[in-house]
Enzyme design. Structure first.
Site, PDB file in Angstrom:
ATOM      1  N   GLY A 154      29.117  34.645  -5.667  1.00 47.08           N
ATOM      2  CA  GLY A 154      28.295  33.571  -5.100  1.00 47.08           C
ATOM      3  C   GLY A 154      28.547  33.394  -3.607  1.00 47.08           C
ATOM      4  CG  LEU A 185      31.805  30.702 -16.247  1.00 44.80           C
ATOM      5  CD1 LEU A 185      30.965  29.673 -15.529  1.00 44.80           C
ATOM      6  CD2 LEU A 185      33.274  30.562 -15.878  1.00 44.80           C
ATOM      7  CB  SER A 193      25.426  26.313  -8.078  1.00 51.44           C
ATOM      8  OG  SER A 193      24.492  27.295  -7.662  1.00 51.44           O
ATOM      9  CB  SER A 222      29.369  18.760  -6.731  1.00 47.53           C
ATOM     10  OG  SER A 222      28.159  18.306  -6.171  1.00 47.53           O
ATOM     11  CD  GLU A 255      23.599  16.209  -7.104  1.00 45.93           C
ATOM     12  OE1 GLU A 255      23.286  15.777  -8.218  1.00 45.93           O
ATOM     13  OE2 GLU A 255      22.878  16.110  -6.112  1.00 45.93           O
ATOM     14  CE1 TYR A 303      25.964  21.933  -9.944  1.00 43.82           C
ATOM     15  CE2 TYR A 303      26.150  19.821  -8.825  1.00 43.82           C
ATOM     16  CZ  TYR A 303      26.493  21.154  -8.929  1.00 43.82           C
ATOM     17  OH  TYR A 303      27.369  21.702  -8.018  1.00 43.82           O
ATOM     18  CE  LYS A 330      29.878  21.815 -10.033  1.00 39.47           C
ATOM     19  NZ  LYS A 330      30.760  22.988 -10.102  1.00 39.47           N
ATOM     20  NE  ARG A 336      23.247  26.220  -0.261  1.00 39.92           N
ATOM     21  CZ  ARG A 336      23.747  25.519  -1.273  1.00 39.92           C
ATOM     22  NH1 ARG A 336      24.234  26.110  -2.348  1.00 39.92           N
ATOM     23  NH2 ARG A 336      23.810  24.200  -1.194  1.00 39.92           N
TER      24      ARG A 336
HETATM   25  P1  NAP Z   1      26.327  30.131  -6.194  1.00 38.04           P
HETATM   26  O1  NAP Z   1      26.059  30.910  -4.938  1.00 38.04           O
HETATM   27  O2  NAP Z   1      25.193  29.746  -7.047  1.00 38.04           O
HETATM   28  O3  NAP Z   1      27.367  30.999  -7.062  1.00 38.04           O
HETATM   29  C1  NAP Z   1      27.609  30.682  -8.423  1.00 38.04           C
HETATM   30  C2  NAP Z   1      28.540  31.739  -8.988  1.00 38.04           C
HETATM   31  O4  NAP Z   1      28.783  31.442 -10.376  1.00 38.04           O
HETATM   32  C3  NAP Z   1      27.958  33.172  -8.932  1.00 38.04           C
HETATM   33  O5  NAP Z   1      28.995  34.071  -8.651  1.00 38.04           O
HETATM   34  C4  NAP Z   1      27.462  33.350 -10.375  1.00 38.04           C
HETATM   35  O6  NAP Z   1      27.391  34.709 -10.781  1.00 38.04           O
HETATM   36  C5  NAP Z   1      28.591  32.644 -11.126  1.00 38.04           C
HETATM   37  N1  NAP Z   1      28.216  32.336 -12.506  1.00 38.04           N
HETATM   38  C6  NAP Z   1      27.189  31.572 -12.931  1.00 38.04           C
HETATM   39  N2  NAP Z   1      27.148  31.524 -14.274  1.00 38.04           N
HETATM   40  C7  NAP Z   1      28.177  32.300 -14.715  1.00 38.04           C
HETATM   41  C8  NAP Z   1      28.656  32.667 -16.004  1.00 38.04           C
HETATM   42  N3  NAP Z   1      28.061  32.251 -17.118  1.00 38.04           N
HETATM   43  N4  NAP Z   1      29.754  33.465 -16.092  1.00 38.04           N
HETATM   44  C9  NAP Z   1      30.358  33.930 -14.975  1.00 38.04           C
HETATM   45  N5  NAP Z   1      29.947  33.617 -13.716  1.00 38.04           N
HETATM   46  C10 NAP Z   1      28.862  32.818 -13.598  1.00 38.04           C
HETATM   47  O7  NAP Z   1      27.134  28.798  -5.851  1.00 38.04           O
HETATM   48  P2  NAP Z   1      27.992  28.404  -4.539  1.00 38.04           P
HETATM   49  O8  NAP Z   1      27.105  27.748  -3.557  1.00 38.04           O
HETATM   50  O9  NAP Z   1      28.823  29.556  -4.133  1.00 38.04           O
HETATM   51  O10 NAP Z   1      28.911  27.256  -5.145  1.00 38.04           O
HETATM   52  C11 NAP Z   1      30.150  27.545  -5.784  1.00 38.04           C
HETATM   53  C12 NAP Z   1      30.528  26.375  -6.694  1.00 38.04           C
HETATM   54  O11 NAP Z   1      30.652  25.198  -5.921  1.00 38.04           O
HETATM   55  C13 NAP Z   1      29.518  26.070  -7.788  1.00 38.04           C
HETATM   56  O12 NAP Z   1      30.231  25.653  -8.941  1.00 38.04           O
HETATM   57  C14 NAP Z   1      28.724  24.905  -7.233  1.00 38.04           C
HETATM   58  O13 NAP Z   1      28.188  24.117  -8.261  1.00 38.04           O
HETATM   59  C15 NAP Z   1      29.803  24.179  -6.434  1.00 38.04           C
HETATM   60  N6  NAP Z   1      29.332  23.421  -5.284  1.00 38.04           N
HETATM   61  C16 NAP Z   1      28.604  24.038  -4.319  1.00 38.04           C
HETATM   62  C17 NAP Z   1      28.206  23.312  -3.206  1.00 38.04           C
HETATM   63  C18 NAP Z   1      27.387  23.951  -2.119  1.00 38.04           C
HETATM   64  O14 NAP Z   1      26.826  23.200  -1.303  1.00 38.04           O
HETATM   65  N7  NAP Z   1      27.316  25.267  -2.041  1.00 38.04           N
HETATM   66  C19 NAP Z   1      28.571  21.953  -3.068  1.00 38.04           C
HETATM   67  C20 NAP Z   1      29.314  21.374  -4.080  1.00 38.04           C
HETATM   68  C21 NAP Z   1      29.710  22.113  -5.181  1.00 38.04           C
HETATM   69  P3  NAP Z   1      26.046  35.589 -10.525  1.00 38.04           P
HETATM   70  O15 NAP Z   1      26.167  36.130  -9.121  1.00 38.04           O
HETATM   71  O16 NAP Z   1      26.137  36.628 -11.569  1.00 38.04           O
HETATM   72  O17 NAP Z   1      24.864  34.655 -10.667  1.00 38.04           O
HETATM   73  N1  GDD Z   2      15.885  23.221  -3.529  1.00 41.20           N
HETATM   74  C1  GDD Z   2      14.903  22.470  -2.981  1.00 41.20           C
HETATM   75  N2  GDD Z   2      13.644  22.995  -2.867  1.00 41.20           N
HETATM   76  N3  GDD Z   2      15.200  21.209  -2.594  1.00 41.20           N
HETATM   77  C2  GDD Z   2      14.204  20.485  -2.022  1.00 41.20           C
HETATM   78  C3  GDD Z   2      12.900  20.972  -1.853  1.00 41.20           C
HETATM   79  C4  GDD Z   2      12.596  22.298  -2.295  1.00 41.20           C
HETATM   80  O1  GDD Z   2      11.493  22.796  -2.184  1.00 41.20           O
HETATM   81  N4  GDD Z   2      12.168  20.017  -1.232  1.00 41.20           N
HETATM   82  C5  GDD Z   2      12.966  18.961  -1.041  1.00 41.20           C
HETATM   83  N5  GDD Z   2      14.209  19.236  -1.522  1.00 41.20           N
HETATM   84  C6  GDD Z   2      15.346  18.311  -1.521  1.00 41.20           C
HETATM   85  C7  GDD Z   2      16.009  18.099  -2.881  1.00 41.20           C
HETATM   86  O2  GDD Z   2      15.266  17.165  -3.664  1.00 41.20           O
HETATM   87  C8  GDD Z   2      17.364  17.559  -2.440  1.00 41.20           C
HETATM   88  O3  GDD Z   2      17.245  16.171  -2.183  1.00 41.20           O
HETATM   89  C9  GDD Z   2      17.641  18.280  -1.113  1.00 41.20           C
HETATM   90  O4  GDD Z   2      16.387  18.860  -0.724  1.00 41.20           O
HETATM   91  C10 GDD Z   2      18.701  19.370  -1.212  1.00 41.20           C
HETATM   92  O5  GDD Z   2      18.366  20.224  -2.289  1.00 41.20           O
HETATM   93  P1  GDD Z   2      19.196  21.589  -2.548  1.00 41.20           P
HETATM   94  O6  GDD Z   2      19.238  22.417  -1.314  1.00 41.20           O
HETATM   95  O7  GDD Z   2      18.618  22.218  -3.775  1.00 41.20           O
HETATM   96  O8  GDD Z   2      20.696  21.093  -2.783  1.00 41.20           O
HETATM   97  P2  GDD Z   2      21.283  19.914  -3.704  1.00 41.20           P
HETATM   98  O9  GDD Z   2      21.738  18.818  -2.796  1.00 41.20           O
HETATM   99  O10 GDD Z   2      20.369  19.538  -4.796  1.00 41.20           O
HETATM  100  O11 GDD Z   2      22.542  20.634  -4.372  1.00 41.20           O
HETATM  101  C11 GDD Z   2      23.471  21.395  -3.582  1.00 41.20           C
HETATM  102  O12 GDD Z   2      24.490  20.561  -3.092  1.00 41.20           O
HETATM  103  C12 GDD Z   2      25.301  19.962  -4.105  1.00 41.20           C
HETATM  104  C13 GDD Z   2      26.344  19.106  -3.382  1.00 41.20           C
HETATM  105  O13 GDD Z   2      25.808  17.842  -3.102  1.00 41.20           O
HETATM  106  C14 GDD Z   2      24.012  22.504  -4.508  1.00 41.20           C
HETATM  107  O14 GDD Z   2      24.777  23.394  -3.725  1.00 41.20           O
HETATM  108  C15 GDD Z   2      24.919  21.950  -5.578  1.00 41.20           C
HETATM  109  O15 GDD Z   2      25.560  23.037  -6.287  1.00 41.20           O
HETATM  110  C16 GDD Z   2      25.972  21.070  -4.909  1.00 41.20           C
HETATM  111  O16 GDD Z   2      26.847  20.522  -5.856  1.00 41.20           O
END
Ligand code: NAP
Ligand code: GDD
Length: 325
Positions: free
Chosen positions: A11, A64, A89, A130, A132, A154, A158, A189
């Site tokens: 990821g 998982l 995620s 998160s 969230e 979600y 979490k 991303r």
């Molecule tokens: P991501 O790019 O969606 O990566 C998710 C990872 O989980 C990928 O490696 C995916 O594998 C793996 N995965 C999903 N289902 C699985 C399964 N059943 N078994 C094994 N592996 C599995 O997410 P990220 O942005 O790097 O985020 C990492 C973590 O932080 C997530 O738990 C997310 O919810 C949390 N988080 C992210 C953010 C953010 O803003 N990025 C903020 C808060 C929390 P594949 O490549 O095979 O799909």
């Molecule tokens: N994805 C998406 N697509 N979001 C949209 C769109 C669209 O077309 N238009 C508006 N949004 C708004 C969503 O409703 C949300 O309020 C905001 O944009 C951010 O959406 P995302 O980028 O999908 O992220 P997220 O905040 O829902 O979730 C991410 O952040 C979380 C931490 O607060 C993910 O990375 C989660 O895994 C992570 O926990």
């Protein structure tokens, strides 16, 4: 040198964390699931390095929901540090697939905690929590003591996992950390998250490949930071004793509209001529007022963010222009 095991290594965060740990001299093991495509594009550059792949970076198949295999991998790798990043995620999608979101996010975390609880020398454990979990918080900014009020499947999943981590830390003495991270972004991303979607569309419109961008609620606001900074925070948080929870955030909020304006300004286009609203992207419930207070991480870990929102969106949009050639 220490050994780390990462779930979710393919990821966004897993790939940056792998680079960071390799730079620090770790041996890195990652868990990957079986998919019909072998392309693991975020790690491709590391596979190509003969000094790294299968010398200091190793991949293991497991899912998982497969406790037996997870246990076998954890026992054979015997990591000093285990970073649990894998999961479903996408918050919007969690309304479509709530059951598997909870299975993968809540129960997988409990499953791994149960496995390491039985070990004579359990690894230090990092859980990717998160913002969230705060849902629609009554206080702003949010810190480690802010009550959880999730509003999405979600977020609820979490919250369960985060509280379990606290229970295993307090009841079984496991060195377990929740990184309560707010949104963090990069050119790696996933393409269906809003920042990447907007930056990709702005670049594609500039290149004449498409003409418009469809979004849901552009007034939605988030605390958006630069992903490579957040993986540093993950590593720093596991080095600190005693173990605790850390909010990783910028402390600044922007709207989706700000993302649009910054991305279109980078390619010198007028967003008004290209933006459309599409109800399919409006969420059934969306957290509001999310903005983090990273004060504890700053004081205890010395963690700082390196770039601001505008610079992040500029870099992401330029990366998309480069991808499109
Ligand atoms: P991501 O790019 O969606 O990566 C998710 C990872 O989980 C990928 O490696 C995916 O594998 C793996 N995965 C999903 N289902 C699985 C399964 N059943 N078994 C094994 N592996 C599995 O997410 P990220 O942005 O790097 O985020 C990492 C973590 O932080 C997530 O738990 C997310 O919810 C949390 N988080 C992210 C953010 C953010 O803003 N990025 C903020 C808060 C929390 P594949 O490549 O095979 O799909
Ligand atoms: N994805 C998406 N697509 N979001 C949209 C769109 C669209 O077309 N238009 C508006 N949004 C708004 C969503 O409703 C949300 O309020 C905001 O944009 C951010 O959406 P995302 O980028 O999908 O992220 P997220 O905040 O829902 O979730 C991410 O952040 C979380 C931490 O607060 C993910 O990375 C989660 O895994 C992570 O926990």
């Amino acid at each position: 040198m220490p050994t780390a095991l990462i779930t979710g290594i393919t990821g966004q965060d897993g790939s940056y964390l792998t680079e960071l740990l390799l730079e620090k001299g770790y041996t890195v093991h990652g868990i990957v699931r079986r998919t019909s495509l072998l392309e693991r594009s975020r790690l491709r550059h590391l596979f190509a390095d003969p000094e790294v792949y299968e010398k200091r970076l190793f991949l293991h198949y497991a899912d998982l929901d497969d406790a037996t295999t997870l246990r076998r991998v954890i026992l054979s790798v015997a990591p000093d540090e285990l970073y649990h990043l894998a999961g479903q995620s996408h918050v919007g999608l969690s309304f479509e697939i709530p059951e598997s979101t909870c299975q993968l996010t809540s129960l997988s975390t409990l499953r791994i905690l149960e496995i390491i609880r039985d070990l004579a020398n359990p690894p230090r454990f990092y859980h990717a929590s998160s913002s969230e979990v705060f849902g629609s918080p009554k206080e702003s900014p949010q810190n480690e003591d802010t009550p959880f009020r999730p509003v999405t499947p979600y977020g609820y999943a979490k919250a369960f996992a985060t509280q379990m981590v606290g229970i295993y830390r307090n009841s079984f003495g496991i060195h377990a950390v929740n990184g309560i991270t707010f949104n963090h972004e990069s050119p790696r991303r996933g393409e269906n998250f809003v920042t990447r979607k907007v930056c990709r569309a702005a670049a594609a419109i500039k290149k004449g490949l498409t003409s418009h961008l469809s979004l849901g609620d552009t007034s939605a606001r988030r605390d958006w930071g630069w992903a490579p900074d957040y993986v540093k925070g993950m590593w720093l948080s596991l080095q600190h004793s005693p173990a605790g929870d850390y909010v990783l955030a910028t402390g600044r909020q922007h709207s989706v509209q700000d993302v649009v304006e910054a991305a279109f300004a980078t390619v010198d286009l007028d967003w008004r001529q290209h933006l459309k609203r599409d109800e399919r992207f409006v969420r059934k419930a969306d957290p509001c007022n999310l903005v983090g207070d990273p004060g504890k991480a700053r004081r205890e870990l010395g963690w700082e963010v390196s770039i601001d929102f505008e610079e992040m969106i500029r870099r992401m949009t330029e990366a998309e222009l480069e991808n499109l050639g």
